[in-house]
Each structure stands twice: as structure tokens, then as C-alpha cells.
Enzyme design. Structure first.
Site, short mmCIF file in Angstrom:
data_model
loop_
_atom_site.label_atom_id
_atom_site.label_comp_id
_atom_site.label_asym_id
_atom_site.label_seq_id
_atom_site.Cartn_x
_atom_site.Cartn_y
_atom_site.Cartn_z
CE LYS A 183 -51.48 43.84 -45.21
NZ LYS A 183 -51.99 42.63 -45.69
CG ASN A 187 -53.34 40.87 -42.72
OD1 ASN A 187 -53.20 42.08 -42.90
ND2 ASN A 187 -53.43 40.02 -43.73
CD GLU A 190 -57.64 42.40 -42.55
OE1 GLU A 190 -56.80 43.22 -42.95
OE2 GLU A 190 -57.94 41.36 -43.18
CG HIS A 452 -42.29 21.17 -12.76
ND1 HIS A 452 -41.45 20.75 -13.75
CD2 HIS A 452 -43.41 20.40 -12.85
CE1 HIS A 452 -42.04 19.77 -14.43
NE2 HIS A 452 -43.22 19.53 -13.90
C1 6PG Z 1 -55.27 44.02 -46.43
C2 6PG Z 1 -55.82 42.65 -46.14
C3 6PG Z 1 -55.43 41.67 -47.17
C4 6PG Z 1 -55.69 40.23 -46.81
C5 6PG Z 1 -57.09 39.77 -46.59
C6 6PG Z 1 -57.13 38.85 -45.42
O1 6PG Z 1 -54.61 44.52 -45.53
O2 6PG Z 1 -55.52 44.57 -47.49
O3 6PG Z 1 -55.31 42.22 -44.91
O4 6PG Z 1 -54.06 41.79 -47.36
O5 6PG Z 1 -55.24 39.42 -47.82
O6 6PG Z 1 -57.99 40.75 -46.32
O7 6PG Z 1 -57.12 37.60 -45.71
P1 6PG Z 1 -58.00 36.40 -45.13
O8 6PG Z 1 -59.16 36.95 -44.37
O9 6PG Z 1 -58.40 35.70 -46.37
O10 6PG Z 1 -57.04 35.63 -44.30
#
Ligand code: 6PG
Length: 474
Positions: A183, A187, A190, A452
Site C-alpha cells: 500500500k 501511494n 500515486e 576508495h
Molecule cells: C488511497 C489513498 C489514501 C491516502 C491519500 C494520500 O489509496 O485511497 O492513497 O489512502 O490516504 O490519498 O495521502 P496524502 O496525499 O495526504 O499523503
């Protein structure tokens, strides 16, 4: 009373929606929240015979049939530890505690080890999809004890999103913190994807002079093709939305400083720990930091000079170039995240199957995208593929876009528009395909000032040279 299938603890929006989703699928759910008000609110706003409100933890635990299954949906961090402390005395060996928040994988490993001593199973489960996903079908990334997972699998399989082929977007991923690790990297990807989209938007806004409504059309069109994904789809929606008061595009009125809760940063930090380059994800994390330095940027904008953006008269060519650049860069961001997963799995014995990871990301989660079908196929065909870029389909997809990708980035650089994620992806690609990098010179410098040593290409062994003497002798 001990007839409930599962408890959901923590009824903020994710917890509420997951509880409703589970209840809707015919499971009996006992719900609890620290403040009773929210528990009452849930069962009055969304009454369901399968949802039972509980107002103390003793009643909640007593409502569960053994082995008791409890899903914690509390804020990652100390709140999880505090809740575990309160629950542990009420639980018995064999019970299963599930953390469905965005917990740090090391915390999950620590908690699992501590609870195992009391015979309690602890599952760290990544859940993605935001509020809508939680209610209608999230992507679920479970890790921990495999046998304990089997006891919760029917619930997760019932509530998870369905991929286009009808399979649920959930699968046991691995022991310990494997679920939360996956996960976390989800992210990270993401963050990368969001930054790539934001840069594409900026390049077309400043570099092609397109306003929000025009850009909404561009993104909506892109969403019909190879870029089809949740993030592109919502971007088109966002660009279309107008402020109710002023009638202006709402996006233009939003302050340009991005927040972050930590998962992207953790991904970067662990990539350094494992020595895996993920420059596009790092660029995304760093750009959120730079965006937060608003005041300094305002001052610098008045002082520092650069080329002015010169919107092209005819934007079509740039739009096409940016589309190609975005797709090629997106492949690189996924390649980096998956390479990190591979390394972490090898190092920590997660036994991750990357085809499975890609398969459960196909629906429900924030990074769901058409591309994931092909990614899953690539790792199914070649489970030990060292890097996604080497999969023939992706190598060909990038080669096709190579020239346009470079054109888009050149246009950004010429106009002074920052595209660190798009360009880091291109540099990653160019570096990865370079048989020879200039690290030979770095090795020589390290040996020069610090003895080194270096390896040679023409003979085995490690060598040290007295460089200044060698040069002087000539
Ligand atoms: C998801 C998202 C979620 C996450 C925010 C990201 O998969 O549903 O990743 O879990 O909490 O979207 O968080 P920030 O942008 O606040 O770091």
C-alpha cells in the site's frame, strides 16, 4: 449475542463506509467509535439490520463469534497502538486484529510480533479507493499470517472492487508488513502519477495557453485511450468544475501548496534504504515540499529570471507530445515502484508476486488504470522480469513515444516550466538503457581523494592509484 462476523472500530468516513459495505454484503457487523455520537450517527443515517452499534469495547468484543475478527480503521500512528492496548486484554488466542489504515510497515511488523506472543493474529491491510471505494469496492492489500487471512478472506473478497474480468481486487500478498508495504508503494506511485498529471496540465496551460475548460476536454479525450485511469478521469472533472460564487474554474482558485500525510515520503525513504532508484516518485515528493514553500517562491518569482512561457499558436502538436510524454513517464513511475517492491520482497522475504499486485490494483484503488492489465500480463508471462521497461510490450510502447516524449520535455525546458517528474522519468529511462554511465569518473575521484579503490573493465581485482603522482610523472 456472539453472532457478529466482524467488528469495525473507528467510524471516520473510511470506517463508516467499509462497515456499510460489509453489512450490505450480508455480514453482521458490530461497530464502535471512541465518540458514541458518531456510532449513533452511522446507524441512524444508514440503518441496516446487519449493523449493530456498540458503545464500549467489552460489548463489542462479546458480540463477535470466535475467532473474533476486528477491523481497526483508526488514524495511523499512536492511535493504533492505543487501541491495541485497550483491546488486547479483551481478546483470546486465535483472535484476528486487522489494521486497515495507512500504517507504516515497520509499525505493523512490530505490532504483529508483540501480539503473536499473546497468540493474537495481526493483519496489516492496505485499503485504497477513498470514500467511494470503501463504500462500493476498494482494492485491498492484505499481509500477515496466511492462515489468519484465510479466516477474513470471504469478507474481503465480497466487498472488494471487481476487475473488468470479474475477479475481486484482493489477494493475500505476504507475511509481516507485506500488505502495508505494498500500500505504501501504491501511494508512492500515486504521488508520481499525480505529479506527472499536474506537470502535463501546467505544460499545456502555460506552454500552450489552454484554459481549464479546454484542458478538461484534453484530459477527457485522453481518458478514452491508453491513459485511461481514475486519476485522469477525475482530473477532467476537476478542470470542468466552476466556483459557484464567481463562476471561475474552481481549480484556478485553489492555493498551490500540496499537503502530504507521509506514505510518499516513506516510499522514498525506504528506496534509499534498499538502494533502489525511484526518481519519479522522489520528484513528486520533493515537488510537494517545494510547493509548500509558497512565500519563498513568491519572493523568488520577483527576483529570479528565466525564459517566459511562449504559448504556441497551434497547440495540437504539443498536446500530442505531452500525451506521449505522460504515458511513457507513467510506465517509468510504475516500473520504479514495482522494482522497489521486488527488492523489498527479496530483502524481507515477502514473496510478492508482482502480477498479483498489479492484478489487484486494476480496480478500486486510486492508481487503477488500463495500463495495469498489461502490467499484470507482463509479470504473468515473466514472473522474474527485473524491470517493467524490459517487458517487450512496454519497451515498444516507449520506443514509439520516444521522440514526442523528448519534444514535450524540451518545450518545457525552453519555456522555463518545471517538469521534474516527466524529465526524471526520461532520465531514468536513458540511464537504465545506458550500457556505460559516467560512474567510472566518480570511482576515479573517490579513489583520488579517499583511496576508495576501483574495479577495471580489462582485468579482475580492486585497484588504487596514486593519481597526483601518476599525473606528475608524465
Ligand atoms: C488511497 C489513498 C489514501 C491516502 C491519500 C494520500 O489509496 O485511497 O492513497 O489512502 O490516504 O490519498 O495521502 P496524502 O496525499 O495526504 O499523503
Amino acid at each position: 449475542m456472539a453472532q457478529h462476523d466482524i467488528a469495525v472500530i473507528g467510524l471516520a468516513v473510511m470506517g463508516q463506509n467499509l462497515a456499510r459495505n460489509i453489512a450490505r454484503h450480508g455480514f453482521k457487523v458490530a461497530v464502535y467509535n471512541r465518540s458514541a455520537e458518531r456510532t449513533r450517527e452511522l446507524v441512524t443515517t444508514h440503518p441496516d439490520p446487519n449493523l449493530t452499534p456498540c458503545f464500549d469495547l467489552e460489548t463489542l468484543v462479546a458480540a463477535l463469534q470466535p475467532p473474533r475478527r476486528l477491523l481497526l480503521m483508526v488514524k495511523a500512528g499512536e492511535a493504533v497502538d492505543r487501541m491495541i492496548e485497550q483491546l488486547q486484554p479483551l481478546l483470546a488466542p486465535g483472535d484476528i486484529l486487522i489494521d486497515g489504515g495507512n500504517s507504516f510497515f515497520r509499525d505493523t511488523e512490530r505490532r504483529a510480533t508483540a501480539l503473536a506472543q499473546a497468540g493474537i493474529h495481526f493483519l496489516g491491510v492496505g485499503i485504497s479507493g477513498g470514500e467511494e471505494g470503501a463504500l462500493h469496492g476498494p482494492s485491498i492489500m492484505p499481509g500477515g499470517d496466511r492462515a489468519a487471512y484465510a479466516a477474513v478472506a470471504p469478507i474481503f473478497e465480497a466487498i472488494a472492487a471487481r476487475a473488468p474480468d470479474g475477479t475481486p481486487c484482493v489477494a493475500y500478498l505476504g507475511p509481516g508488513g507485506a500488505g502495508h508495504y505494498v500500500k505504501m508503494v501504491h501511494n508512492g506511485i500515486e504521488y508520481g502519477d499525480m505529479q506527472l498529471i499536474a506537470e502535463s496540465y501546467d505544460l499545456l496551460r502555460r506552454g500552450a495557453g489552454l484554459d481549464a475548460p479546454a484542458l478538461a476536454e484534453v484530459f477527457a479525450t485522453w481518458n478514452q485511450g491508453e491513459l485511461q485511469s481514475f486519476l485522469i478521469e477525475i482530473t477532467a472533472d476537476i478542470l470542468r468544475a466552476r466556483d459557484e460564487e464567481s463562476g471561475q474554474p474552481l481549480v484556478d482558485l485553489i492555493l498551490d501548496t500540496a499537503g502530504q500525510k507521509g506514505t510518499g515520503k516513506w516510499t522514498s525513504q525506504d528506496s534509499f534504504e534498499l538502494g533502489v532508484p525511484i526518481p519519479t516518485i522522489n520528484a513528486a515528493v520533493e515537488m510537494r515540499m517545494l510547493s509548500a514553500q509558497k512565500e519563498e517562491r513568491v519572493t523568488a518569482a520577483q527576483t529570479l529570471r528565466g525564459p517566459a512561457a511562449r504559448p504556441a499558436h497551434e497547440p495540437t502538436a504539443l498536446i500530442e507530445a505531452v500525451r506521449a510524454a505522460l504515458y511513457a513517464s507513467k510506465i517509468c513511475a510504475y516500473a520504479q515502484g514495482l522494482a522497489l517492491l521486488r527488492a523489498a520482497s527479496d530483502e524481507r522475504g515477502y514473496g510478492l508476486e508482482l502480477a498479483t499486485v498489479a492484478r489487484i490494483w486494476r480496480a478500486g484503488c486510486i492508481i487503477r488504470a488500463r495500463l495495469l492489465d498489461e502490467i499484470s500480463a507482463a509479470f504473468t508471462a515473466q514472473p522474474d522480469l527485473p524491470n517493467l521497461l524490459l517487458a517487450p510490450a512496454f519497451a515498444a510502447a516507449i520506443a514509439e513515444r520516444d521522440a514526442a516524449w523528448r519534444r514535450a520535455i524540451s518545450a518545457a525546458i525552453a519555456q522555463g516550466i518545471p517538469v521534474p517528474a516527466l524529465s526524471s522519468a526520461l532520465h531514468y529511462y536513458d540511464a537504465y538503457r545506458s550500457e556505460r554511465l559516467p560512474a567510472n569518473l566518480i570511482q576515479a575521484q573517490r579513489d583520488y581523494f579517499g583511496a576508495h579503490t576501483y574495479a577495471r573493465i580489462d582485468r579482475p581485482g580492486l585497484f588504487h592509484t596514486n593519481w597526483s603522482e601518476l599525473v606528475r610523472r608524465r
